[in-house]
Design a protein around this motif. Structure first.
Motif, PDB file in Angstrom:
ATOM      1  N   MET A 140       0.804  -1.218   0.000  1.00 43.23           N
ATOM      2  CA  MET A 140       0.000   0.000   0.000  1.00 43.23           C
ATOM      3  C   MET A 140       0.840   1.272   0.000  1.00 43.23           C
ATOM      4  O   MET A 140       0.687   2.130  -0.867  1.00 43.23           O
ATOM      5  N   PHE A 141       1.732   1.397   0.979  1.00 39.32           N
ATOM      6  CA  PHE A 141       2.426   2.671   1.157  1.00 39.32           C
ATOM      7  C   PHE A 141       3.410   2.972   0.027  1.00 39.32           C
ATOM      8  O   PHE A 141       3.398   4.067  -0.548  1.00 39.32           O
ATOM      9  N   THR A 142       4.278   2.024  -0.296  1.00 40.53           N
ATOM     10  CA  THR A 142       5.291   2.269  -1.331  1.00 40.53           C
ATOM     11  C   THR A 142       4.673   2.550  -2.699  1.00 40.53           C
ATOM     12  O   THR A 142       5.076   3.511  -3.373  1.00 40.53           O
ATOM     13  N   PRO A 143       3.686   1.783  -3.162  1.00 39.97           N
ATOM     14  CA  PRO A 143       3.055   2.118  -4.452  1.00 39.97           C
ATOM     15  C   PRO A 143       2.390   3.500  -4.470  1.00 39.97           C
ATOM     16  O   PRO A 143       2.379   4.177  -5.488  1.00 39.97           O
ATOM     17  N   GLN A 144       1.831   3.928  -3.313  1.00 38.61           N
ATOM     18  CA  GLN A 144       1.129   5.215  -3.249  1.00 38.61           C
ATOM     19  C   GLN A 144       2.098   6.385  -3.217  1.00 38.61           C
ATOM     20  O   GLN A 144       1.831   7.440  -3.798  1.00 38.61           O
ATOM     21  N   THR A 145       3.237   6.224  -2.543  1.00 45.38           N
ATOM     22  CA  THR A 145       4.137   7.358  -2.309  1.00 45.38           C
ATOM     23  C   THR A 145       5.486   7.228  -3.007  1.00 45.38           C
ATOM     24  O   THR A 145       6.208   8.224  -3.128  1.00 45.38           O
ATOM     25  N   GLU A 180      -7.862   3.612   7.363  1.00 37.63           N
ATOM     26  CA  GLU A 180      -7.816   2.422   6.510  1.00 37.63           C
ATOM     27  C   GLU A 180      -6.746   1.439   6.974  1.00 37.63           C
ATOM     28  O   GLU A 180      -6.990   0.230   7.079  1.00 37.63           O
ATOM     29  N   GLU A 215       5.091  11.337   6.321  1.00 42.55           N
ATOM     30  CA  GLU A 215       4.130  10.702   5.420  1.00 42.55           C
ATOM     31  C   GLU A 215       3.839   9.268   5.875  1.00 42.55           C
ATOM     32  O   GLU A 215       2.707   8.808   5.811  1.00 42.55           O
ATOM     33  N   TRP A 257       0.267   7.734   7.188  1.00 50.25           N
ATOM     34  CA  TRP A 257      -0.282   6.527   6.570  1.00 50.25           C
ATOM     35  C   TRP A 257      -0.516   5.451   7.621  1.00 50.25           C
ATOM     36  O   TRP A 257      -1.578   4.827   7.659  1.00 50.25           O
TER      37      TRP A 257
END
Length: 989
Positions: A593-598, A859, A850, A854
């Motif tokens: 989740m986090f790496t793909p988003q940011t 979520e 960030e 997150w």
């Protein structure tokens, strides 16, 4: 002197008479309670025994009584009711008849709260019936626990266990297992694969060999199911109990000459389960060289974890293909070394049925290492199993049934100790007067004899325990220590009143032993199904292989999997102060989740000890982000300029609003906030609905209400829990420290008033000075109401299944204000408050911020909490500080509403330099006043002086106070006077 003894005897008789008549007197009072009505098998149930099981008897007692009165279990009666044909329901029942997952005209029960449905039953043949249900759990991200039900017949629960029934889900681990960057496997989470399934109703604890039975007389009956968990229900079947023959009988009926000739051994990897009925039954890595699969130097989840497969009715099933029908033998490669000298038991089933009675509770003896275990009798003769060609299943379910009588004896021993303690307290008035002499045999007739009889019974229980277990173990030795305590008291009986606390300690010891009985761990590597006339494969490592494995494991122990020293500058370095499963789960979520988003890569490292932070920070090797930090760590680093002031980020105010203002208090320093609240717990009031109802009492709203009910509780041999100081201090409007942080805020009229109210609980109202085991006291009824944190909620849910539906939670009692409102301020349990911080040396402060946003978002917190509970069970409930995520965890709606009401009054105590002295000195002050008898004002003044001295010293060290003690600059602590409105959107009016 004779007159004195006569007076004492008369007083003792009168006090005892009050205790005996207490329930009768209270029953005569008007019932003004607002508690739910509970069913009882008879009117005027005895409450003075301090045990809930006397309000509704246990199943074993009731079944024995039924059989004595002629109830038959050898009848041929069979009744099946279609769930759609219900004849009654509660006004709030969310039920409908519709299609569900391939079946038409079934009952779809979308329960949202406490609801019930009813059925009419016409019984032709009277007798004992087992009940089987065909059901389908709702497969939903939130509904992950078993379906809890209570079943009553004709308006009454015949026995305690009928109020705590469960319908289980089926789970399966997600395969293939994913590996991390080091090539190590990540423990897989389980997926809910529940479909239509059947289950014969059993007790939740797994204490009985057979399904529960109900005595149904000829004629019409009304069956009621009560619950709050959604499901689809197809049928309810009432069947005569099926007797399981012994092995010799079954063996005679096996076909002759049926041994397969050309079949190779069938090998089942234990971690490859077909299904399990509890998601917390997890896989484990074991580096024994003979385990399969074995990968050198890598973590491979190659066994079924014994520590998580050990309680209640936890069941695992495997499927396998049989190429040729015939007679086979079964062996397991297993480890049972978790508790020294303790045997574990399993019910073993083939194709869903126990093949013969010896497998109802099959014993796996203690061994120090992995062993091959061929299923067979005590003489070593292997059992014969006839298997049909094609797909077959083997299932194993945890059972505690062999220990049922032992646990019952120990439970009765606790009840006896409670009664004797009550008698002793009645005699002494709860005062240990060293200057008073006693002749206990005259002053308390029968006491010494009952204590001796109890000791004799415990000796018999110990012998029985050794017989069941096959050898002496820690449990039987635990009974020896209790017996020695009793013998010490009996040696000088007239001195027993001076050492009454020993009686409470013995109750705690026995309660802990009962808890240990419930643990039946067993770890499995492989299962072998082999033609009966063929040899078994090698089940254990040879001596040479063991030496080789030891050398390999020793070498691999020097290969550090995660070196915090070699952090990648291109990766955000996060240290997590929690267990391996917590770390792996968060790493997986960050990758997904986090790496793909940011676009920010993150490495979550396991921090085994938060004290390492101090050393690493001093060496300039601290992480970018630390999570799972104890609640006092951020402040300690903040005053030393070791962590970031989060308030400098432009969007901090948006994050601040997501959490209760009181949760931020420990992380405030000198105008800034240095951590984000991660988890929090706080005190709630727990109450026994059944006992309070029986006494005609209501749940107290204020402390004045509580004070009024205490005499009634104490007259019936019951009491209330000791309470921590923060409840009284904050509730009386007291601030622990002055706003400038220079000294305590206790030296006020409110401070002395609050301290007196706190110590008056013992000095004036007779509440116990200490409580060794709240859960046990709550279970046996000696504390039918009390205050504990949310950990107590989970302990009761897991450890007291027999009380399901008979207890509830409410906000803690408050203090009524002039305008009629009730204030309930309280802090949390510091040991369970954790936070996340950004360390000052980081070169990636914005990326760290960030990540924190997150990590603490609704979520992520919801998903993390649900996945964690799925992986490890309800005891790993995630107490997130994010209320938006908290409400989406699988709480019972009624309990959630009470928790939210208390949450709005959550206000943790602020910290100032030297504030660590506060807890110690308040405890010392309480001890001086309650135990030492010192005047409350004098005692508190001493504490204030000590705390102020330390605060002044530390404030000077950190340059808030000059050398002359003059304040240079103020800490300007936040002041919270209004309850948090952030929970209002979830509170139902």
């Amino acid at each position: 002197m004779k007159a004195l003894f006569r007076t004492r005897a008369v007083m003792s008789f009168m006090l005892a008479l009050i205790c005996v008549l207490g329930p009768t007197l209270s029953a005569m009072a008007s019932n003004n309670g607002n508690l739910p009505q509970t069913n009882s098998t008879s009117a005027g149930a005895d409450v003075t025994s301090n045990t809930a099981k006397n309000l509704i008897p246990a199943y074993a007692e009731v079944l024995d009584e039924w059989k004595k009165n002629g109830a038959k279990d050898n009848h041929t009666g069979s009744i099946t009711i279609k769930a759609a044909s219900m004849t009654g329901k509660s006004s709030n029942a969310n039920v409908a008849v519709e299609s569900y997952d391939g079946k038409d005209s079934v009952l779809v029960w979308r329960a949202k709260g406490d609801e019930w449905i009813e059925y009419d039953l016409d019984v032709a043949q009277g007798g004992l019936y087992a009940i089987e249900m065909s059901y389908h759990p709702f497969v939903d991200s939130r509904d992950r626990k078993p379906i809890a039900l209570s079943l009553s017949v004709d308006g009454a629960s015949p026995y305690l266990e009928s109020k705590s029934l469960e319908l289980y889900r089926h789970w399966k681990d997600k395969m293939p297992i994913v590996k991390d960057d080091n090539g190590d496997e990540i423990r897989p989470a389980a997926a809910d694969i529940s479909g239509w399934q059947t289950w014969e109703m059993r007790d939740m604890s797994g204490a009985y060999l057979d399904p529960l039975l109900w005595n149904l007389t000829p004629g019409k009956h009304k069956i009621r199911l009560s619950g709050s968990d959604p499901m689809a229900l197809e049928t309810i079947s009432f069947k005569a109990p099926v007797a399981v023959a012994d092995y010799e009988t079954v063996k005679k009926e096996l076909p002759k000459e049926a041994v397969p000739a050309a079949v190779d051994p069938i090998v089942i990897e234990a971690e490859q389960v077909e299904w399990k009925n509890d998601s917390s039954i997890t896989l484990a890595f074991d580096n024994d060289i003979a385990n399969s699969p074995y990968v050198r130097g890598k973590i491979s989840y190659n066994t079924l974890d014994g520590t998580h497969w050990s309680t209640k009715n936890q069941e695992v099933s495997w499927s396998f293909q049989v190429p040729e029908a015939g007679i086979y033998k079964i062996a397991l490669r297993q480890q049972q070394s978790f508790v020294s000298n303790r045997s574990s038991f399993r019910t073993i089933m083939i194709n869903g049925k126990v093949p013969f009675s010896e497998l109802k509770a099959y014993r796996f003896p203690y061994a120090t290492s992995w062993k091959g275990r061929e299923l067979g009798n005590e003489e070593g003769e292997p059992y014969q199993f006839y298997l049909q060609k094609g797909t077959n299943t083997i299932s194993m379910r945890v059972t505690q049934a062999p220990f049922l009588s032992v646990a019952a004896d120990m439970d009765r021993a606790i009840a006896t100790l409670v009664k004797l303690s009550t008698d002793l307290r009645t005699l002494t008035g709860g005062v240990d007067d060293k200057n008073r002499t006693w002749d206990l045999k005259k002053d308390l007739p029968g006491f010494v004899e009952q204590l001796q009889e109890l000791n004799d019974k415990l000796a018999a229980t110990r012998e029985q325990l050794i017989s069941i277990n096959g050898r002496s173990d820690a449990l039987s030795q635990g009974l020896v220590t209790v017996s020695k305590d009793i013998e010490t008291l009996l040696k000088y009986p007239d001195e027993i009143p001076y050492d009454a606390g020993r009686m409470n300690k013995m109750q705690g010891k026995l309660a802990e032993l009962i808890k240990q009985i419930s643990s039946q761990p067993l770890q499995l590597d492989r299962i072998y199904i082999v033609p009966f006339n063929k040899p078994l494969p090698k089940l254990e490592a040879t001596f040479t292989e063991k030496i080789e494995g030891s050398i390999i494991n020793f070498i691999n122990s020097f290969r550090t999997k995660e070196t915090t020293e070699s952090a990648d500058d291109q990766v955000l370095n996060v240290w997590m102060n929690r267990g391996r499963d917590y770390v792996n789960l968060l790493q997986s979520m960050a990758n997904e989740m986090f790496t793909p988003q940011t676009g920010i890569k993150v490495k979550i490292n396991l921090l085994k000890d938060d004290k390492l932070l101090l050393l690493m920070n001093a060496a300039g090797m601290a992480p970018d982000v630390g999570i799972g930090l104890p609640h006092d760590t951020p402040f300690d680093y903040a005053i030393r300029n070791g962590v970031y002031n989060l308030k400098q980020f432009p969007d901090f105010d948006d994050v601040y609003k997501q959490f209760a203002p009181g949760a931020w208090m420990p992380y405030f320093y000198d105008g800034g906030y240095y951590a984000v609240p991660e988890t929090q717990t706080f005190s709630m009031m727990f109450y026994r609905k059944d006992i309070l109802q029986n006494l005609g009492l209501s749940v107290p709203d204020t402390w004045d209400d509580m004070y009024k009910m205490l005499p009634i509780l104490q007259q019936n041999g019951m009491n209330f829990t000791p309470v921590e100081h923060s409840i009284f201090m904050q509730m009386h409007g007291l601030e622990y420290f002055k706003q400038d942080g220079s000294r305590t805020g206790l030296n006020t009229d409110k401070g002395f008033e609050a301290f007196k109210a706190w110590t008056d609980l013992q000095n004036k109202y007779g509440i116990d000075q200490r409580s060794d085991n709240f859960v046990q006291h709550f279970r046996d009824g000696s504390y039918p109401i009390g205050i504990a944190d949310l950990n107590g909620y989970l302990q009761l849910t897991v450890a007291a299944p027999e009380l399901n539906g008979t207890w509830g939670v409410a906000p803690i009692p408050g203090v009524k204000q002039a305008d009629g409102s009730v204030v309930r301020w309280t802090g949390g349990n510091g040991g369970d408050q954790f936070a996340s911080s950004i360390f000052k040396h980081t070169k990636k402060p914005q990326e760290s911020w960030e990540f924190l946003k997150w990590w603490m978002s609704e979520e992520v917190q919801e998903k993390y909490g649900l996945d964690l509970e799925t992986l490890n069970g309800v005891t790993f409930r995630w107490y997130t500080s994010n209320v938006d995520a908290f409400v989406k965890l699988p709480w019972k709606e009624e309990d959630l509403q009470a928790i939210l009401e208390q949450w709005k009054w959550f206000r943790e105590v602020a910290k100032v330099p030297g504030s660590y002295y506060m807890e110690r000195e308040l405890t010392n002050a309480w001890t001086r006043t309650v135990i030492g008898g010192e005047n409350y004002r004098t005692s508190l003044e001493t504490a204030i002086k000590e705390v102020d001295r330390e605060i002044q010293r530390k404030m000077q060290e950190f340059h808030f106070v000059d050398a002359n003690g003059q304040l240079i600059r103020s800490l300007n602590l936040p002041v919270i006077t209004k309850p948090w409105e952030g929970v209002d959107k979830y509170v139902k009016k």
